[in-house]
Design a protein around this motif. Structure first.
Motif, mmCIF file in Angstrom:
data_model
loop_
_atom_site.group_PDB
_atom_site.id
_atom_site.type_symbol
_atom_site.label_atom_id
_atom_site.label_comp_id
_atom_site.label_asym_id
_atom_site.label_seq_id
_atom_site.Cartn_x
_atom_site.Cartn_y
_atom_site.Cartn_z
ATOM 1 N N VAL A 4 76.587 17.446 10.143
ATOM 2 C CA VAL A 4 76.797 16.884 8.810
ATOM 3 C C VAL A 4 76.524 17.979 7.783
ATOM 4 N N PRO A 5 77.490 18.307 6.942
ATOM 5 C CA PRO A 5 77.258 19.388 5.986
ATOM 6 C C PRO A 5 76.307 18.999 4.860
ATOM 7 N N VAL A 6 75.530 19.956 4.420
ATOM 8 C CA VAL A 6 74.623 19.759 3.290
ATOM 9 C C VAL A 6 75.199 20.555 2.122
ATOM 10 N N LEU A 7 75.608 19.846 1.073
ATOM 11 C CA LEU A 7 76.239 20.500 -0.067
ATOM 12 C C LEU A 7 75.220 20.737 -1.168
ATOM 13 N N LYS A 8 75.273 21.907 -1.753
ATOM 14 C CA LYS A 8 74.342 22.240 -2.825
ATOM 15 C C LYS A 8 75.066 22.132 -4.164
ATOM 16 N N LEU A 9 74.396 21.512 -5.122
ATOM 17 C CA LEU A 9 74.976 21.433 -6.467
ATOM 18 C C LEU A 9 73.826 21.497 -7.449
ATOM 19 N N GLY A 10 73.699 22.637 -8.109
ATOM 20 C CA GLY A 10 72.553 22.828 -8.979
ATOM 21 C C GLY A 10 71.292 22.765 -8.122
ATOM 22 N N ASP A 11 70.298 22.009 -8.543
ATOM 23 C CA ASP A 11 69.123 21.895 -7.670
ATOM 24 C C ASP A 11 69.123 20.561 -6.927
ATOM 25 N N LEU A 12 70.312 20.098 -6.672
ATOM 26 C CA LEU A 12 70.472 18.906 -5.828
ATOM 27 C C LEU A 12 71.153 19.285 -4.523
ATOM 28 N N LEU A 13 70.842 18.541 -3.493
ATOM 29 C CA LEU A 13 71.589 18.651 -2.245
ATOM 30 C C LEU A 13 72.275 17.312 -2.008
ATOM 31 N N ILE A 14 73.505 17.357 -1.605
ATOM 32 C CA ILE A 14 74.255 16.132 -1.365
ATOM 33 C C ILE A 14 74.681 16.087 0.096
ATOM 34 N N VAL A 15 74.368 14.970 0.736
ATOM 35 C CA VAL A 15 74.751 14.778 2.136
ATOM 36 C C VAL A 15 75.567 13.496 2.221
ATOM 37 N N SER A 16 76.762 13.582 2.734
ATOM 38 C CA SER A 16 77.605 12.398 2.888
ATOM 39 C C SER A 16 77.705 12.091 4.379
ATOM 40 N N ILE A 17 77.166 10.954 4.772
ATOM 41 C CA ILE A 17 77.147 10.622 6.201
ATOM 42 C C ILE A 17 78.406 9.847 6.561
ATOM 43 N N GLN A 18 79.176 10.418 7.450
ATOM 44 C CA GLN A 18 80.450 9.792 7.810
ATOM 45 C C GLN A 18 80.613 9.606 9.302
ATOM 46 N N ILE A 19 79.828 10.343 10.082
ATOM 47 C CA ILE A 19 79.996 10.240 11.531
ATOM 48 C C ILE A 19 78.925 9.329 12.106
ATOM 49 N N ASP A 20 79.194 8.805 13.270
ATOM 50 C CA ASP A 20 78.165 8.045 13.974
ATOM 51 C C ASP A 20 77.127 9.031 14.453
ATOM 52 N N LEU A 21 75.939 8.918 13.895
ATOM 53 C CA LEU A 21 74.914 9.906 14.209
ATOM 54 C C LEU A 21 74.252 9.613 15.548
ATOM 55 N N GLN A 22 74.157 10.632 16.352
ATOM 56 C CA GLN A 22 73.416 10.540 17.606
ATOM 57 C C GLN A 22 72.090 11.257 17.404
ATOM 58 N N ASP A 23 71.213 11.114 18.393
ATOM 59 C CA ASP A 23 69.902 11.763 18.306
ATOM 60 C C ASP A 23 70.028 13.229 17.918
ATOM 61 N N GLN A 24 70.928 13.930 18.620
ATOM 62 C CA GLN A 24 71.030 15.369 18.424
ATOM 63 C C GLN A 24 71.512 15.709 17.013
ATOM 64 N N SER A 25 72.511 14.978 16.527
ATOM 65 C CA SER A 25 73.036 15.304 15.204
ATOM 66 C C SER A 25 72.032 14.946 14.108
ATOM 67 N N VAL A 26 71.196 13.919 14.357
ATOM 68 C CA VAL A 26 70.161 13.584 13.380
ATOM 69 C C VAL A 26 69.140 14.717 13.295
ATOM 70 N N LEU A 27 68.744 15.240 14.452
ATOM 71 C CA LEU A 27 67.782 16.350 14.458
ATOM 72 C C LEU A 27 68.358 17.560 13.732
ATOM 73 N N LEU A 29 70.632 17.542 11.421
ATOM 74 C CA LEU A 29 70.706 17.256 9.988
ATOM 75 C C LEU A 29 69.341 17.446 9.335
ATOM 76 N N GLN A 30 68.292 16.944 10.002
ATOM 77 C CA GLN A 30 66.952 17.085 9.429
ATOM 78 C C GLN A 30 66.576 18.554 9.285
ATOM 79 N N GLU A 31 66.904 19.344 10.299
ATOM 80 C CA GLU A 31 66.587 20.774 10.230
ATOM 81 C C GLU A 31 67.398 21.458 9.139
ATOM 82 N N ASP A 32 68.700 21.180 9.133
ATOM 83 C CA ASP A 32 69.572 21.810 8.132
ATOM 84 C C ASP A 32 69.106 21.470 6.720
ATOM 85 N N LEU A 33 68.719 20.203 6.559
ATOM 86 C CA LEU A 33 68.325 19.741 5.237
ATOM 87 C C LEU A 33 67.014 20.397 4.809
ATOM 88 N N ALA A 34 66.061 20.456 5.733
ATOM 89 C CA ALA A 34 64.780 21.089 5.409
ATOM 90 C C ALA A 34 64.998 22.555 5.045
#
Lengths: 126, 126
Positions: A4-27, A29-34
């Motif tokens: 799931v891509p993490v988009l940066k806009l100013g000092d905001l991050l925007i994440v649009s969830i569109q796929i069925d998240l599995q355990d691995q993709s959630v992990l 996403l959490q890492e990418d976001l952090a």
């Protein structure tokens, strides 16, 4: 396209969830976001779930976890775009999305973060 | 979750493509986007393809079509987040993405639209 891509806009991050998240993709996403919060010094994270039609305790927990991680890194999380049916399901499941703020849509979520920051910075993308 | 959400922010629309688009979902996206441009009087459309790892002539044509539709409705389309490998593939395929402007990331895309509008309006979300 599992990440799931993490988009940066100013000092905001925007994440649009569109796929069925599995355990691995959630992990991932959490890492990418952090990482993204730290790299971009983001003050706020907006998670759009417009495309999410079905929510369960797994998704509910994921949102809470992301909010907790963001808070540790001094960023606030706002979930936007929740469908009425999803809200009903969450309540029926007894899931309160602890620690997660919600807003009707992206625009209101951005406004909410802007209000919080007040005039202390160029907080929101311009 | 077959429908790609169209997010509104100020007078911009943001579309993040994460799923493998089929004919049907492309048509729905084009319709949703056209409706959203009219409903929200958007001036710009930003299509994020960070999550797109493989591009073919189908996707290339879709981007061009979306840009053409948007232009008809007086909105400019900018494609952001293209991966290096995708750029290479597009060139190798001889696809030039006619009529589509690109920017490195969401932030630069927003800045590009803002520059275009100049001071004539509160063009970009604040």
């Amino acid at each position: 396209m599992e990440r799931v891509p993490v988009l940066k806009l100013g000092d905001l991050l925007i994440v649009s969830i569109q796929i069925d998240l599995q355990d691995q993709s959630v992990l991932m996403l959490q890492e990418d976001l952090a990482d993204a919060i730290v790299d971009s010094r983001a003050r706020g994270v907006i998670i759009d779930i417009t495309a999410v039609e079905i929510v369960d305790s797994f998704i509910g927990r994921m949102l809470s976890t992301i909010a907790s991680i963001s808070r540790m890194l001094d960023a606030e999380t706002i979930v936007v775009g929740m469908r009425p049916a999803v809200a009903i399901t969450l309540v029926e499941l007894g899931l309160s999305l602890g620690g997660v703020r919600t807003a009707l849509n992206l625009e209101k979520g951005v406004a909410m973060l802007k209000d919080r920051d007040g005039a202390d910075s160029g907080a929101v993308p311009e």
